[in-house]
Design an enzyme around this catalytic site. Structure first.
Site, PDB file in Angstrom:
ATOM      1  N   ALA A  72     -15.163  -5.431  16.460  1.00 52.55           N
ATOM      2  CA  ALA A  72     -15.933  -6.637  16.749  1.00 52.55           C
ATOM      3  C   ALA A  72     -17.303  -6.651  16.062  1.00 52.55           C
ATOM      4  CB  ALA A  72     -16.105  -6.812  18.272  1.00 52.55           C
ATOM      5  N   SER A  73     -17.526  -5.771  15.104  1.00 51.89           N
ATOM      6  CA  SER A  73     -18.827  -5.717  14.417  1.00 51.89           C
ATOM      7  C   SER A  73     -19.961  -5.625  15.424  1.00 51.89           C
ATOM      8  CB  SER A  73     -19.042  -6.961  13.538  1.00 51.89           C
ATOM      9  OG  SER A  73     -17.949  -7.170  12.703  1.00 51.89           O
ATOM     10  N   GLY A  98     -16.584   3.825   7.798  1.00 53.76           N
ATOM     11  CA  GLY A  98     -16.930   3.474   6.428  1.00 53.76           C
ATOM     12  C   GLY A  98     -18.079   2.486   6.350  1.00 53.76           C
ATOM     13  N   GLN A  99     -18.367   1.840   7.462  1.00 49.45           N
ATOM     14  CA  GLN A  99     -19.340   0.740   7.440  1.00 49.45           C
ATOM     15  C   GLN A  99     -20.783   1.223   7.313  1.00 49.45           C
ATOM     16  OE1 GLN A  99     -18.466   2.464  10.016  1.00 49.45           O
ATOM     17  NE2 GLN A  99     -18.572   1.357  11.932  1.00 49.45           N
ATOM     18  N   GLY A 100     -21.015   2.535   7.492  1.00 47.69           N
ATOM     19  CA  GLY A 100     -22.376   3.043   7.368  1.00 47.69           C
ATOM     20  C   GLY A 100     -23.087   3.102   8.701  1.00 47.69           C
ATOM     21  N   GLY A 132     -24.396  -7.765  13.961  1.00 47.97           N
ATOM     22  CA  GLY A 132     -23.355  -7.187  13.096  1.00 47.97           C
ATOM     23  C   GLY A 132     -22.900  -8.128  12.004  1.00 47.97           C
ATOM     24  N   VAL A 133     -22.436  -7.540  10.887  1.00 43.47           N
ATOM     25  CA  VAL A 133     -21.948  -8.354   9.771  1.00 43.47           C
ATOM     26  C   VAL A 133     -20.640  -7.817   9.196  1.00 43.47           C
ATOM     27  CG1 VAL A 133     -24.284  -8.992   9.089  1.00 43.47           C
ATOM     28  CG2 VAL A 133     -23.193  -7.032   8.011  1.00 43.47           C
ATOM     29  N   GLY A 134     -20.101  -6.753   9.768  1.00 42.26           N
ATOM     30  CA  GLY A 134     -19.014  -6.029   9.097  1.00 42.26           C
ATOM     31  C   GLY A 134     -17.778  -6.848   8.812  1.00 42.26           C
ATOM     32  N   GLU A 135     -17.312  -7.579   9.802  1.00 41.52           N
ATOM     33  CA  GLU A 135     -16.076  -8.332   9.585  1.00 41.52           C
ATOM     34  C   GLU A 135     -16.316  -9.614   8.806  1.00 41.52           C
ATOM     35  OE1 GLU A 135     -13.611  -8.370  13.479  1.00 41.52           O
ATOM     36  OE2 GLU A 135     -15.704  -8.122  14.015  1.00 41.52           O
TER      37      GLU A 135
END
Ligand code: FES
Ligand code: FES
Lengths: 778, 161, 296
Positions: free
Chosen positions: A524-525, A484-486, A734-737
């Site tokens: 872990a993004s 879902g994160q793209g 990374g920035v997801g979390e």
């Protein structure tokens, strides 16, 4: 900043149309024909008990039942970091809901009926449901064999206790640091357990062919890691296992590692030639996957009148549940970084992974940081107030900057934390009071900072395959997961930037371990960074081949050639404009003799951070470089409290995160909007609650309340800070979390600002706040 | 005992024999082969199994397949026969979804809303969508797409002045 | 998770046929209207009937009309039907206000008002409002028709005055006089789809005794008769409302469960009562909040 053609430009998701039309397949959508068998699990009703016997006779008589399987058939242990699990309980069960046996039947109904007819006799044992009870002298020991379990070298269990891992970090002299402080503040913060509650429940289908090849279709963030664990636990060669992972309907860590998928894989081993499906109901999903671990954190921080933090002591007791094969690494990550993004001279961290008779804990967006940041950032605010320093200023004064020495001795990567703090504060008009809309309402503002590093083994690798097609379009296969994160879109943009082929002409496919290259896990993004580097390497390799072909066929100097608009152009020959589609598969004709040079352009890339190490002194945590880098940020929030009811309405949230380079800004904005609301869910509504026998009281979405479209903030302001990550693809990290991490303390801080009450245990529901407000009055 | 059920799914006629205990969600997915209605909670809480029954959104996990004899169903597969609808286009442009598991249910619920109330206020969109859970997006890009689609439709159907 | 019961299914076309089936040898029958409560109950094995009688094909049970000064709500009328009804908006807007707070659009399109009071869970939304409106429940069986005052309808959690062999055909709700004011207030954990943690319905008619009922704070929805009497005697000024709020603890008996504690429910009943009475009084005077504005 360099100007890129595709990277850094908001790009609609390449999977958008598939998803909006309902065409995107998820695991449960795959068809397996009339031969498909259905499995249902028999679960323990007890939190801790010895299994005296299992009688499967009646269940086997139910029409449609093919087989009843118990732990007898599978005796090996497994685990990602610590091998403390069995596929089915052996002699003991350790949480309510643990799988004891399973029924395989022709229909779901028959499986469900028969599962109720498996008779298991138990001898109930004493159980522990919180860390205090589990750590008490004489507490029942959950894993007497702890010493014998296989584990990674950086885990330090304490056999003979319920401590599965104790991560220590010692820097400087905390006692001296606290003596040096003008204000020392000490308190305890508690965080309950949470459910990921991805809308897609876990599902797995597995089939062992008559020839002995195991194929598993799973809703997973970790296809390769699953393959590895299946091979080890089931005694198969990796070569003979194939894991196929279609789209995943939300992960958040809940579909990382291996949970119920191993039951499906094991059951398939018992009915050779038939696909077997196991699909968790929401109730099973909540109890028997991973839950976010509960935390009791004791914090002491000292600071000087000038606003310098002198010392921090943070003791974290994690309620990690009955099995900690993955959760113990959450504990480890927190034990390295629970200082938060601050420069502190004297530090003592103790992070204890404690077994309890509750469902297994595990990773959840933020990997321990969401949990400890609640107490930490609450405490930082209170210290600032205690010293009479503005909380924004206090954070700025202590904020970590690039090049600082980290608590374990390594160096901090470049960091935009100060910019993030300033921009988040500005966006909510920090320092300017806002009028209350009605007499029963109070307005409050809060601020919080955060950091997080990917928690990975030092040798977590990523790889990618890339190939050109006859029309000049590109196929890339990777084994990171689109949860879902793209991610697929970001990978396409990275390749696009190198190859000058627009992202919508690039198809990036989710994993089939037979076809796609290796990826450790999508957690872990780190995939934008790690797998992004692999895709970048593959794209560079493909570009080099293309340029080399042109050089060999036409004689141009490679250094003069470049790609633009899907063509090869030259800095020295303005007439050269070779469309890629004309030769990337069929080669270039050499003008001199009509022979061809080149051939189908295929490439691969692989990446491993070659600079990390977990070798450190177990007593001090000093040494090694356990983290590749930290992503930092800050957030501000404005809320209103109805003092008659305790209900909170969030007006504005501004969240700034340092993405290094934003590969796809719209995707980052999506992570911010989504992460903020997921964070608000944990602080305002959600909480897994257990009765005194360890049974989950709210295993449904009826009573585990997720925020709805009517519960969103009026405004979420995304702020993207970009301080390059030198080893990231185009400077990205990374920035997801991260977007979820600061939200809980942000609300706690704003609540205190609004009504003067400090809440130290999550969640801050309307009820909790009302009771706290009225306790104050009385 | 099996019951004969005749229904229309996305305009196509189907005759099926179903057991009374079979849920519409199960029958659509395993017998009709329509996969867009998804199980998320199977007790009415999440909306991911939403289908339109005679044009109104219902939760197919709360409907027995026998109940729909003689009725018409629309799923998201039946919306975009001639390409994407206006709403779907806006949703793609605004990256309204992340994992996409909730998307079919949300598209149908929003489609019904715009049919009943073509120019909804933001809070009306929120209220209408508040029974469809999405864990990924924070809802804002979904709500924005619904409002944009409504505005575009209004602009294109507005009489010339 | 699927339903694992063996069930027979009947979809009678008329009331006679329905009653005929119900009178056949005693089976464990469940009547099906919207199914939003029945289906999950089947799935969770909360009920284990051996047959389902689906009422949706019976002629006439979906009527929604004003007849002789009362709103007639057939047993197939859904919450969405109520929300979409011009008659309801004109004559009894508080009914639409309540209906709009029930679950979600997808549930309201299916769930019926009558089904809601027949499943009779303590948190049912329709119960307190129908009590406050003085509704009557109409039943039919082979023995004939019978009417039960809604005050006598709820007998316990999931228990009502319905007898074996009976079908609730409709409820009638006497329309309050023009110039009335009413309000429904509801406490829930989120602002979106949720069950009521507690709720209150208030109906004020000029010159008449106020009618007030609470939900989710006792085994059944309950009338607050002492509060009604007090407000009737003292009027609706601030002092009277204060006094009424002081009586809440005597009227309701909330429990602590996973949705809320007793203490919070009790305290919020006081807040809700104050806000709902104020809103209803405002509406009676023509300047209250628009129906549907959340009071909590
Ligand atoms: S699956 Fe039907 S509402 Fe969740
Ligand atoms: S996009 Fe993942 S649940 Fe909505």
């Amino acid at each position: 900043m360099v100007d890129h053609t595709f990277v850094g430009h908001s790009t609609p998701r390449i999977d958008g149309v598939e998803k909006i039309t309902g065409a995107a397949p998820f695991t449960d959508d795959l068809d397996f024909g009339p031969d498909l068998l259905h499995a249902e699990v028999v679960a323990s009703p007890h939190a801790h008990a010895r299994i005296l016997g299992i009688d499967t006779y009646l269940a086997e008589q139910v029409p449609g039942v093919v087989k009843v399987v118990t732990g007898k058939s599978f005796q090996s242990t497994f685990g990602l970091y610590l091998e403390d699990r069995h596929i089915f309980a052996q002699d003991r069960v350790r949480f309510v809901g643990e799988q004891v046996a399973a029924v395989i039947a022709r229909t779901r109904t028959a499986a469900k009926r028969a599962a109720r007819m498996v008779i298991v006799s138990y001898e109930v044992l004493p159980a522990v449901f919180d860390t205090d009870a589990a750590l008490a002298d004489g507490a029942v020991e959950l894993h007497p064999d702890l010493a014998d379990y296989g584990r990674v070298p950086w885990f330090h269990p304490r056999p003979g206790t319920n401590i599965a891992h104790w991560r220590k970090l010692r820097k400087g002299d905390v006692a001296a640091g606290l003596r040096d402080a003008d204000l020392v503040l000490e308190d305890t913060y508690t965080v309950p357990r949470y459910a990921h509650a991805a809308i897609e429940p876990h599902a797995v289908v597995a089939e062992l062919s008559v020839a002995g090849r195991l194929t598993v279709w799973s809703a997973s963030q970790s296809p390769y890691t699953q393959r590895n664990l299946f091979a080890e636990a089931l005694g198969l060669s990796h070569r003979d296992i194939r894991v196929v992972t279609p789209y995943v309907g939300g992960g958040f860590g809940g579909k990382a590692g291996v949970t119920m998928e191993i039951i499906g894989a094991a059951l398939a081993m018992t009915v050779r030639g038939h696909p077997v499906k196991l699909h968790w109901s929401r109730e099973q999903e909540f109890v028997n996957t991973y839950q976010r671990q509960g935390l009791r954190a004791h914090l002491t921080i000292g600071a000087r009148r000038d606003g310098t933090i002198t010392a921090l002591q943070h003791t974290l007791h994690w309620d990690a549940g009955a099995y900690v094969e993955y959760g113990a690494n959450v504990v480890n990550a927190a034990g390295i970084s629970a200082t938060g993004p601050y420069r502190i001279e004297h530090v003592q961290l103790d992070s204890l992974c404690v077994y309890t008779n509750l469902p297994p804990g595990g990773p959840y967006r933020g990997f321990g940081y969401s949990e400890f940041t609640f107490g930490l950032e609450s405490h930082i605010d209170r210290l600032a107030h205690g010293l009479g320093i503005d909380p924004v200023e206090f954070r700025r004064r202590n904020a970590v900057v690039g090049g600082d020495e980290l608590p374990y001795g390594a160096q901090m990567n470049p960091s935009g934390l100060l910019e993030a703090i300033d921009r988040a504060a500005d966006a909510i008009d920090w320092g300017i009071e806002q009028p209350a809309p009605s007499p029963t309402v109070r307005v409050g503002k809060g601020i919080a900072a955060f950091w997080k590093a990917p928690a990975m083994p030092p040798n977590a690798g990523s790889a990618a395959f890339l190939k050109f097609n006859e029309d000049g379009s590109v196929n890339i296969t990777v084994s990171g997961m689109e949860i879902g994160q793209g991610y697929l879109t970001a990978m396409a943009q990275i390749a696009a930037e190198v190859l000058s082929v627009p992202p919508d002409r690039i198809r990036v496919e989710t994993p089939d371990t037979d076809r796609n290259a290796y990826e450790w896990q999508t957690v872990a993004s780190h995939v934008t960074w790690g797998c992004g580097n692999a895709v970048l390497a593959a794209a560079n390799q493909a570009r080099d081949r293309i340029l080399d072909t042109v050089h060999r066929a036409l004689g141009h100097d490679v250094a003069s050639l470049y790609l633009v608009d899907e063509q090869v152009r030259s800095t020295t020959d303005p007439d050269l404009a070779l469309p890629l589609r004309e030769f990337v598969v069929t080669g270039l004709e050499q003008p001199s003799d009509g022979t061809f040079k080149g051939g189908p352009v295929v490439a691969s890339g692989s990446f491993m951070p070659e600079f990390t190490s977990t070798r450190s002194d177990p007593e001090t945590g000093q040494g090694g470089k356990p983290n590749v880098h930290y992503t930092v940020g800050a957030a501000g929030l404005v809320l209103e409290v109805d003092v008659e009811t305790g209900r909170i309405a969030v007006r504005t949230v501004a969240l700034a995160v340092d993405a290094g380079t934003a590969i796809n800004p719209v995707a980052i904005e999506g992570q911010i909007a989504g992460g903020v609301l997921q964070g608000l869910g944990t602080v305002l509504y959600e909480e897994l609650r257990f009765d005194d026998g360890g049974r989950l009281l709210n295993p449904t979405l009826t009573d585990y309340k997720l925020p709805t479209a009517s519960d969103i903030p009026d405004r979420v302001i995304p702020i993207i800070v970009e301080v390059d990550q030198p080893d990231g693809p185009f400077g990205a990290r990374g920035v997801g979390e991260h977007t979820m991490i600061p939200i809980a303390p942000l609300v706690a801080n704003a609540v205190e600002d609004a009504v003067g009450v400090r809440i130290t245990s999550m969640p801050i529901t309307a009820e909790r706040l009302y009771l706290a407000l009225t306790a104050e009055d009385g | 005992m099996g019951h004969a059920v005749a229904l229309k799914v996305n305009g196509e006629s189907w005759s099926l024999e179903v057991e009374p205990a079979e849920l519409l969600l199960e029958v659509l997915r395993s017998r009709v082969g329509i996969k867009s209605p998804k199980p998320g909670c199977e007790r009415g809480d999440c909306g991911s199994c939403t289908v339109l029954l005679d044009g109104r959104s219902v939760r197919s996990c709360l409907v027995l397949a026998v109940e729909v004899d003689g009725h018409e169903l629309t799923t998201v597969e039946g919306l975009g026969i001639d390409g994407l609808t206006e709403l779907q286009q806006r949703m793609v442009e605004l990256s309204s979804f992340q994992c996409g598991y909730c998307a079919p249910g949300i598209v149908l619920t929003a489609t019904e809303l715009l049919a009943v109330n073509p120019r909804p206020e933001r809070h009306e969109v929120q209220a209408a969508m508040s029974g469809n859970l999405c864990r990924c997006t924070g809802y804002a890009p979904i709500i924005d797409a619904v409002l944009t689609a409504a505005a575009t439709a209004a602009a294109t159907t507005a009489p010339e002045v | 998770m699927t339903i694992s019961l063996d069930l027979a299914y009947h979809a009678p076309a008329s009331l006679d046929e329905t009653l005929e089936i119900l009178s056949e040898q005693a089976g464990r029958t469940v009547l099906l209207a919207g199914g939003t409560d029945v289906v999950p109950s089947l799935r969770d094995d909360l009920i284990s009937p051996n047959r389902i009688v689906d009422l949706k094909r019976v002629e006439g049970l979906g009527d929604l009309a004003v007849i002789d000064g009362a709103l007639h709500v057939g047993c197939l009328v859904t919450f969405s039907d109520l929300i979409g009804s011009p008659a309801v908006h004109a004559r009894l807007p508080v009914l639409a206000e309540m209906a709009g707070m029930v679950a979600s659009v997808g549930i309201r399109n299916r769930a019926t008002l009558v089904g809601n009071i027949c499943s009779a869970v303590p948190s049912c939304d329709a119960g307190p409002l129908l009590l406050a409106l003085g509704a009557r429940v109409h039943l039919v069986s082979r023995e004939g028709v019978r009417t039960v005052d809604v005050d006598d309808w709820f007998e316990g959690p999931r228990r009502t005055a319905i007898r074996s062999g009976e079908v609730v055909t409709h409820v009638t709700i006497p329309l309050p006089a023009s110039g009335h004011g009413a309000a429904y207030a509801r406490l829930s954990r989120t602002r979106g789809e949720d069950l009521a943690q507690a709720c209150v319905a208030v109906v004020l008619e000029p010159g008449d005794r106020p009618r007030i009922a609470f939900g989710a704070v006792a085994p059944t929805p309950v009338r607050a008769r002492r509060i009604e009497a007090l407000l009737h005697a003292q009027g609706l000024d601030a002092g009277a409302i204060d006094a009424a709020v002081g009586l809440v603890a005597e009227e309701v008996a909330p429990i602590t469960d996973v949705r809320a504690t007793r203490r919070y429910r009790l305290a919020m009943c006081e807040v809700m009562l104050r806000r709902a009475v104020t809103a209803a009084a405002g509406r009676a005077a023509g300047d209250g909040p628009v129906h549907g504005t959340p009071l909590m």
